[in-house]
Structure formats: C-alpha cells, structure tokens
Enzyme design. Structure first.
Site, PDB file in Angstrom:
ATOM      1  N   ARG A 122     133.745  24.741  94.713  1.00 42.15           N
ATOM      2  CA  ARG A 122     134.718  25.731  95.176  1.00 42.15           C
ATOM      3  C   ARG A 122     134.879  25.668  96.689  1.00 42.15           C
ATOM      4  O   ARG A 122     135.981  25.787  97.206  1.00 42.15           O
ATOM      5  CB  ARG A 122     134.279  27.127  94.745  1.00 42.15           C
ATOM      6  CG  ARG A 122     134.700  27.548  93.342  1.00 42.15           C
ATOM      7  CD  ARG A 122     134.307  26.557  92.261  1.00 42.15           C
ATOM      8  NE  ARG A 122     134.615  27.030  90.922  1.00 42.15           N
ATOM      9  CZ  ARG A 122     133.751  27.677  90.154  1.00 42.15           C
ATOM     10  NH1 ARG A 122     132.523  27.924  90.576  1.00 42.15           N
ATOM     11  NH2 ARG A 122     134.113  28.070  88.951  1.00 42.15           N
ATOM     12  N   ASP A 151     134.331  20.820  89.501  1.00 41.27           N
ATOM     13  CA  ASP A 151     135.004  21.993  88.941  1.00 41.27           C
ATOM     14  C   ASP A 151     136.473  21.882  89.312  1.00 41.27           C
ATOM     15  O   ASP A 151     136.879  20.972  90.048  1.00 41.27           O
ATOM     16  CB  ASP A 151     134.401  23.298  89.474  1.00 41.27           C
ATOM     17  CG  ASP A 151     134.460  24.422  88.451  1.00 41.27           C
ATOM     18  OD1 ASP A 151     135.576  24.741  88.019  1.00 41.27           O
ATOM     19  OD2 ASP A 151     133.409  24.960  88.084  1.00 41.27           O
ATOM     20  N   HIS A 228     136.722  23.516  82.974  1.00 40.08           N
ATOM     21  CA  HIS A 228     136.598  23.415  84.430  1.00 40.08           C
ATOM     22  C   HIS A 228     136.888  21.974  84.895  1.00 40.08           C
ATOM     23  O   HIS A 228     136.188  21.435  85.740  1.00 40.08           O
ATOM     24  CB  HIS A 228     135.202  23.844  84.881  1.00 40.08           C
ATOM     25  CG  HIS A 228     134.937  25.301  84.720  1.00 40.08           C
ATOM     26  ND1 HIS A 228     135.366  26.250  85.622  1.00 40.08           N
ATOM     27  CD2 HIS A 228     134.296  25.988  83.745  1.00 40.08           C
ATOM     28  CE1 HIS A 228     134.991  27.457  85.214  1.00 40.08           C
ATOM     29  NE2 HIS A 228     134.345  27.327  84.074  1.00 40.08           N
ATOM     30  N   GLU A 281     133.024  28.225  79.433  1.00 41.46           N
ATOM     31  CA  GLU A 281     134.350  28.790  79.693  1.00 41.46           C
ATOM     32  C   GLU A 281     135.506  27.835  79.410  1.00 41.46           C
ATOM     33  O   GLU A 281     136.557  27.922  80.052  1.00 41.46           O
ATOM     34  CB  GLU A 281     134.425  29.301  81.135  1.00 41.46           C
ATOM     35  CG  GLU A 281     133.439  30.411  81.423  1.00 41.46           C
ATOM     36  CD  GLU A 281     133.495  30.921  82.842  1.00 41.46           C
ATOM     37  OE1 GLU A 281     133.219  32.111  83.060  1.00 41.46           O
ATOM     38  OE2 GLU A 281     133.825  30.118  83.754  1.00 41.46           O
ATOM     39  N   TYR A 372     122.730  36.049  89.859  1.00 41.25           N
ATOM     40  CA  TYR A 372     123.960  35.585  90.489  1.00 41.25           C
ATOM     41  C   TYR A 372     124.058  36.171  91.891  1.00 41.25           C
ATOM     42  O   TYR A 372     124.634  37.244  92.102  1.00 41.25           O
ATOM     43  CB  TYR A 372     125.171  35.975  89.637  1.00 41.25           C
ATOM     44  CG  TYR A 372     125.501  34.947  88.584  1.00 41.25           C
ATOM     45  CD1 TYR A 372     124.490  34.293  87.875  1.00 41.25           C
ATOM     46  CD2 TYR A 372     126.813  34.607  88.284  1.00 41.25           C
ATOM     47  CE1 TYR A 372     124.783  33.344  86.919  1.00 41.25           C
ATOM     48  CE2 TYR A 372     127.119  33.656  87.328  1.00 41.25           C
ATOM     49  CZ  TYR A 372     126.092  33.027  86.644  1.00 41.25           C
ATOM     50  OH  TYR A 372     126.376  32.079  85.697  1.00 41.25           O
ATOM     51  N   TRP A 421     127.536  30.965  93.300  1.00 39.91           N
ATOM     52  CA  TRP A 421     128.892  30.459  93.087  1.00 39.91           C
ATOM     53  C   TRP A 421     129.727  30.725  94.336  1.00 39.91           C
ATOM     54  O   TRP A 421     129.597  31.756  94.975  1.00 39.91           O
ATOM     55  CB  TRP A 421     129.510  31.129  91.862  1.00 39.91           C
ATOM     56  CG  TRP A 421     128.717  30.845  90.623  1.00 39.91           C
ATOM     57  CD1 TRP A 421     127.836  31.660  89.992  1.00 39.91           C
ATOM     58  CD2 TRP A 421     128.722  29.619  89.881  1.00 39.91           C
ATOM     59  NE1 TRP A 421     127.291  31.029  88.902  1.00 39.91           N
ATOM     60  CE2 TRP A 421     127.816  29.772  88.801  1.00 39.91           C
ATOM     61  CE3 TRP A 421     129.409  28.404  90.004  1.00 39.91           C
ATOM     62  CZ2 TRP A 421     127.578  28.776  87.871  1.00 39.91           C
ATOM     63  CZ3 TRP A 421     129.168  27.408  89.077  1.00 39.91           C
ATOM     64  CH2 TRP A 421     128.274  27.585  88.018  1.00 39.91           C
ATOM     65  N   GLU A 423     133.236  30.787  95.017  1.00 37.95           N
ATOM     66  CA  GLU A 423     134.655  31.140  95.092  1.00 37.95           C
ATOM     67  C   GLU A 423     134.995  31.942  96.347  1.00 37.95           C
ATOM     68  O   GLU A 423     136.033  31.705  96.974  1.00 37.95           O
ATOM     69  CB  GLU A 423     135.063  31.953  93.857  1.00 37.95           C
ATOM     70  CG  GLU A 423     135.187  31.146  92.585  1.00 37.95           C
ATOM     71  CD  GLU A 423     133.910  31.156  91.767  1.00 37.95           C
ATOM     72  OE1 GLU A 423     133.985  31.009  90.547  1.00 37.95           O
ATOM     73  OE2 GLU A 423     132.825  31.303  92.371  1.00 37.95           O
TER      74      GLU A 423
END
Length: 633
Positions: A122, A151, A228, A281, A372, A421, A423
C-alpha cells in the site's frame, strides 16, 4: 502438553524467588536471579554451545524452545553464555544488550513463531527502512518478519520472468493509497513523471536475508492470490476473467503457469519454510459468469466458487510441498475445504485458527482486535489518520493466545503475530510511530509464559532508548487513554429504562442488546468495544420513563469513522408523548460537519415539558450508524 510443562516450570521458578518485575528486559525472561556487584557487559568469559550439561537442563522443553534456550550469567568480571545452538547464544546476547546488573538468566520462548507483518504494497518501504526495523524487532526477540509484498496498490518484488510486475504493476498515480483510490486506482510505468511506488530488487532481498541470519529473523514472503491482484491483471490482463478484473482467474491454466513461475523465483530467493499466499477477501464476483471458471468447476466437480478457490489453494500447496515448502494463508483458505498441509493465520478473530487446529492443522494467531496495530494507539481525535479503530498498548498486551484454546490443541498453535497494514500510513516515520512500542507487547506475550505487571515501566524505557537511536516512537508519557464516557459512563433519567426498537440493531454490533442505549455505559474510542450499538438502518427507538417526568434535554453521541464506513446521521429528531400513542416533535439537531473525519459528535436537543415516552430518531445517511447512549435530563 508442551505448554503445560513450560507453565509448571515457570511457576516453580517464581516460587524460588524470581524477581522479573524489576528486571529491565523485554521480553521478560522465564527465570532471573540477581546478584551483587557492578556488571561487566563487555567481556565474554566463556561461551558453551551444545554441551551435555545444558542439554540435560533443557531436556524437558519442546524442540523449538530447546533451540532458543540459553543461560546467561553476568558478573563483575564479565559474562558467560550456555546454549544448545547458535540461535540460543544470539538470544542471550539480545538479552545482554538490555541488562544493567549482575544476574543469572535462564530463558526460553513460549512459542516458536513470534512475528511481525509489514505491508509494503500500500505504501512502499525500501531496503534501508526494513533493515532498520529488523534491528529493533530483533532486540525483543521477534523471529519472523512477514513481508506483504503484493497487493492491488503495488507489486514490490522483482520477478525476472514477468518484468511488467515491476515496470508497470509497481507504479501508480497517486502518492498515497487514498489518492490512488480516489483517482480510480490507475497505474503508471516506471520512470513516468506521475509514477509513485517502488520495489525490492533481488539484491535488496539478499541483503535483508543476510541481516535476518545475523539477527535470528526469518523473512516470510507473501504473494497474494487469487484476490488482491488488480495490479497483476493490469500488467498481464490475460490472467483475469475479463478486462478490469481485480483478481486472478482460477479457470485458466495461464494463471497457474504464472503463479508457479513467480513462486519458483520466490523460493529461489527466500529460504523460509513458509510461503504465504494470502488467500483473503477474494470477491469471486467474476467467477460466477466466467466461462473458464465454470468449465473448471464442471471438470473438477466443484459445486461453488468457494470450492474453486480451495482448488487453487490446494493446487498451489502441492506445488510448494513438492519444493519442500509449506503453505501459509489467511483464515479464508478454510472456505471450501482446507489444503492438507496448510497452516492458517487467523485474523478474523480466533475462530479460524481454532477450527484449523481442530482439523489437525497448525495455526498462528493474529486477531484484528489485538494484533492490528494500524489502528490508533491513543485517542483517534488526536492521532495521525489510521484504519479507524483503537488499539492501546495495554489491549495488545492483554491478549493471551492460549486463553480460549482447549489444552489438547495447544501443540498446534505455532505462535503470535502483530500486523501493520499501510493503507493510511504514507510516511516511514508514521510506520515507526505505529510500531513502537506496541510490537514489544506482542513480542513479550509470544516469548514470556506469563504477563507481568511492570511491562509498561520496562517498555517505556525500551521505547525511549529506541527514540534515542533515531526511531520515531509513540511517547507513552503523553498518552491520553480511553474516552471519558467509557471510563465514567452516564447518569440520567432514562438509566435502566426499557427501550423499544422500531428497527433492529445489527447482530454483529449488538452491545448489550435492548438495554444498550440506557445502560449508562459510554462507548470507547473503538466501535468494536461492545458498548457502541451498530445499525445498518435508521436509529428509531422509544424510551419508556415509566412515569411522567420533567424533561429538559435529550441527546446521544454518534461516531464517524469513514474507513470502515461509519458515518454521522444527517440529523436527529426527538418526539415526546404522555401516553405512548400521540407524539409531538420536541426538537431536532443537525449534522454540521462538512467533510467526514474521525469524530465523536454529540447531537443534543434542549426542550421543556413533561413526558413519559421519548422517541429518538436518527435517519441513516450512508452506511453504518453507531450510538452509545441516549441521555435524558
């Protein structure tokens, strides 16, 4: 059985006078005995590796713990190390780097796998940044660095056989993930003026792997499949079900030729036992109508697209196993049937990992509510933009991965991992800020057999030491902590009064059910804290005060967290009634926020009069509505 033996030994060590509470080492060792004198931390007196005496001392331990076990003795003359392996010796030296007194330390890990996942897709992080973090990770005995290399937002590893993965799929238009999303997820080309991105060369990876050997860290690569994979289909459109697909087509043989070719180069480069294939996902949307997917399903006797994904995972697992590797994937790989030898990384809670272990598979726990660390670590109103949740250091440390797992399954739990993560984390210094000190909490729970009350004291010192070395860390001295409403709650006229719902709350975010909105419990910073009640409909409830009351105010706080789709209502309306049949509109309050940002907004309506029944109505404007209490004064 192995964890039971470790726990018994730990209890014995504590009964013999272990004073781990005052020992300034992370992770806290199993057994510490302090002695008098000024330590000499620079002179090595002896190092015994693989000697029979230490082997006998650690014979009761499971094999993975024997490998990393050590005995460290620090005296005024110098220090001595005993270990079964060079890895054990390295762990002793990592402890020595934090010691400030004469002591004897006997130590070994609780789990074999103690991991940290860094998402460099990301927002790309280069070799030098990764090397810097490996030094900090090793200092707390993290032994697995999971690199999320691919990704939608960018492919980050050079693959010679498929050069467009890095000349095209590694570059996008938009310097941040949000800009790229808002601009329609467009890609670019290496060297183009508007291109943003980057990738690791094979020389970069080799340097990272050499550092891993020196520090005792295994680097685990993740190559996402079949979801992804928008960036792959952009570079090689023939691998999708149709133009514009966001995931790979499992109906085409070309897809497996591509994946096996990529994995050949990944396995040539990375010596890790595990190869992570993602597996999470995948929407599978195009598979329902894709002729190739439907033909594959018919030929293989598959009844659902979930089984089609399982076909892909199982086929890839056979390929990895044939090359002496093991498949690791997120818990979605359970859907449609788990591959025979796969290991599950459980992120959607712990259920997936427990299910895998019940089926005889090994698992690694990394549940989002505890692991997370892309969620804010302090009051989100004052923190840099994050994923939208709240995950404090104390919450990370509170997670015991064995707590809800039947004892007979304990041997199948490999360990624990923290995930970051990227993002909403565009800058390298922001990455460090999110990592430290929370990574140390995961590291200690994965190494030490018990939790320690003095962890915050020890981690504060460790954190300040990192800051002195140039790391951007979260300053625990400035921590604000939980929301005041969460700590103190509400006292008001409707406390404990019955509530009737015209439209139900969402079952996933029920909080206390029908009692939630008048139970006096304030919500915290996180919408998953079982105090906020969530709705995918209007909030339309009626409170019965059980007698006529003088009413001067009705209000409620709503949460706005755009990341997971939580927004404020456009307005709230308050209606009152004496008999529960005829209602009069008493007032309303409007949302005055122009742009949705993380916020906790009180919608209050002043009024004057007497009523027994209060209808509170908040129309849903977008996706989710979350409210914690309706306060009546």
């Amino acid at each position: 059985m192995k964890h039971t033996v470790v726990a018994i030994f730990c209890a014995l060590a504590l009964s013999l006078g272990v004073r781990a509470q005052v020992f300034p080492v992370i992770p806290a060792p199993v057994q510490v005995s302090e002695t008098e004198g000024t330590p000499n931390l620079t002179r090595e007196l002896s190092r015994k590796i693989g000697k029979s005496a230490f082997a006998r001392k650690t014979a009761f331990l499971p094999a993975f713990a024997r490998e990393e076990a050590y005995l460290l003795t620090v005296t005024p003359k110098g220090y001595r190390i005993e270990a079964n392996t060079e890895t054990g010796c390295l762990r002793a030296l990592q402890t020595l780097s934090q010691v400030d007194r004469c002591c004897t330390v006997f130590d070994y890990p609780r789990f074999a796998y103690r991991g940290f996942m860094l998402d460099i897709s990301r927002h790309f992080r280069d070799k030098d940044f990764i090397l810097k973090q490996m030094e900090a990770l090793a200092s707390v005995k993290i032994n697995q660095l999971h690199l999320h290399l691919t990704d939608d937002a960018g492919w980050r590893l050079r693959i010679d056989r498929y050069p467009k993965l890095t000349t095209e799929a590694a570059w996008r238009i938009g310097s941040s993930w949000q800009e790229w999303q808002n601009g329609g997820c467009r890609y670019s080309h290496e060297g183009a003026p508007e291109a943003s991105g980057g990738y690791l060369t094979k020389a970069d990876v080799r340097e990272i792997l050499l550092a891993g050997e020196r520090l005792g860290i295994t680097v685990v690569p993740e190559i996402e499949m079949p979801g992804h994979s928008r960036e792959v289909v952009f570079a090689y459109p023939e691998l999708g079900c149709k133009e514009g697909s966001a995931e790979l087509c499992p109906g085409k043989e070309a897809t497996f030729t591509f994946l096996e070719g990529v994995l050949d180069e990944v396995m040539d480069l990375f010596p890790s036992e595990y190869i992570h294939i993602g597996g999470d996902e995948a929407s599978k949307r195009d598979w329902h109508t894709c002729p190739d997917c439907q033909a594959r399903m018919k030929a293989e006797g598959l009844s659902s697209v979930e089984e089609l994904q399982s076909y892909l995972v199982k086929r890839i697992e056979r390929y990895l196993n044939a090359h002496g590797r093991k498949l690791l994937g997120w818990d979605e790989i359970l859907e449609g049937g788990l591959s025979p030898n796969a290991t599950v990384m459980s992120w959607r809670g712990t259920e997936g990992g427990i299910q895998a272990m019940k089926e005889g598979h090994e698992a690694i726990m990394t549940p989002g509510d505890y692991c997370y660390i892309n969620n804010a670590q302090d009051a989100p109103l004052y923190e840099p933009l994050g994923q939208g949740g709240f995950l404090s250091l104390d919450t990370v440390y509170s997670y015991d991965p064995l707590a809800d797992i039947p004892e007979e399954l304990h041997p199948l739990l490999l360990g624990l991992q923290a995930n970051l993560w990227h993002e909403y984390i565009p800058r390298p210094e922001h990455t460090e800020y999110m990592m430290y000190p929370r990574v140390a909490a995961t590291a200690e729970r994965a190494w030490s057999p018990v939790a320690h009350a003095d962890f915050r004291e020890r981690v504060s010192a460790w954190n300040e030491n990192l800051a002195s070395k140039g790391y951007k860390v979260f300053d625990l001295r400035k921590e604000r902590g939980e929301r005041e409403a969460y700590k103190h709650g509400y006292d008001h006229l409707a406390l404990g009064k019955p509530v009737t719902y015209a439209k139900p709350w969402h079952g996933k975010y029920a909080a206390a059910g029908a009692a939630s909105l008048t139970d006096g419990l304030g919500g915290g910073w996180a919408y998953k804290d079982d105090r906020w009640q969530g709705f995918l409909s209007d909030v339309d409830v009626t409170i019965d005060l059980e007698s006529l009351q003088d009413i001067h105010y009705v209000g409620a706080t709503f949460m706005c967290v755009p990341g997971p789709g939580i927004y404020l209502p456009e307005k709230v309306e308050v209606w009152v009634s004496a008999d529960g049949k005829a209602f009069t509109k008493a007032g309303e309050a409007f949302n005055e926020m122009k742009e949705p940002v993380i916020s906790y907004i009180l919608f209050g309506v002043p009024l004057s009069g007497r009523a027994r029944y209060i209808r509170f109505f908040a129309p849903r404007s977008k996706e989710w509505l979350f409210v914690d209490e309706i306060v009546v004064k």
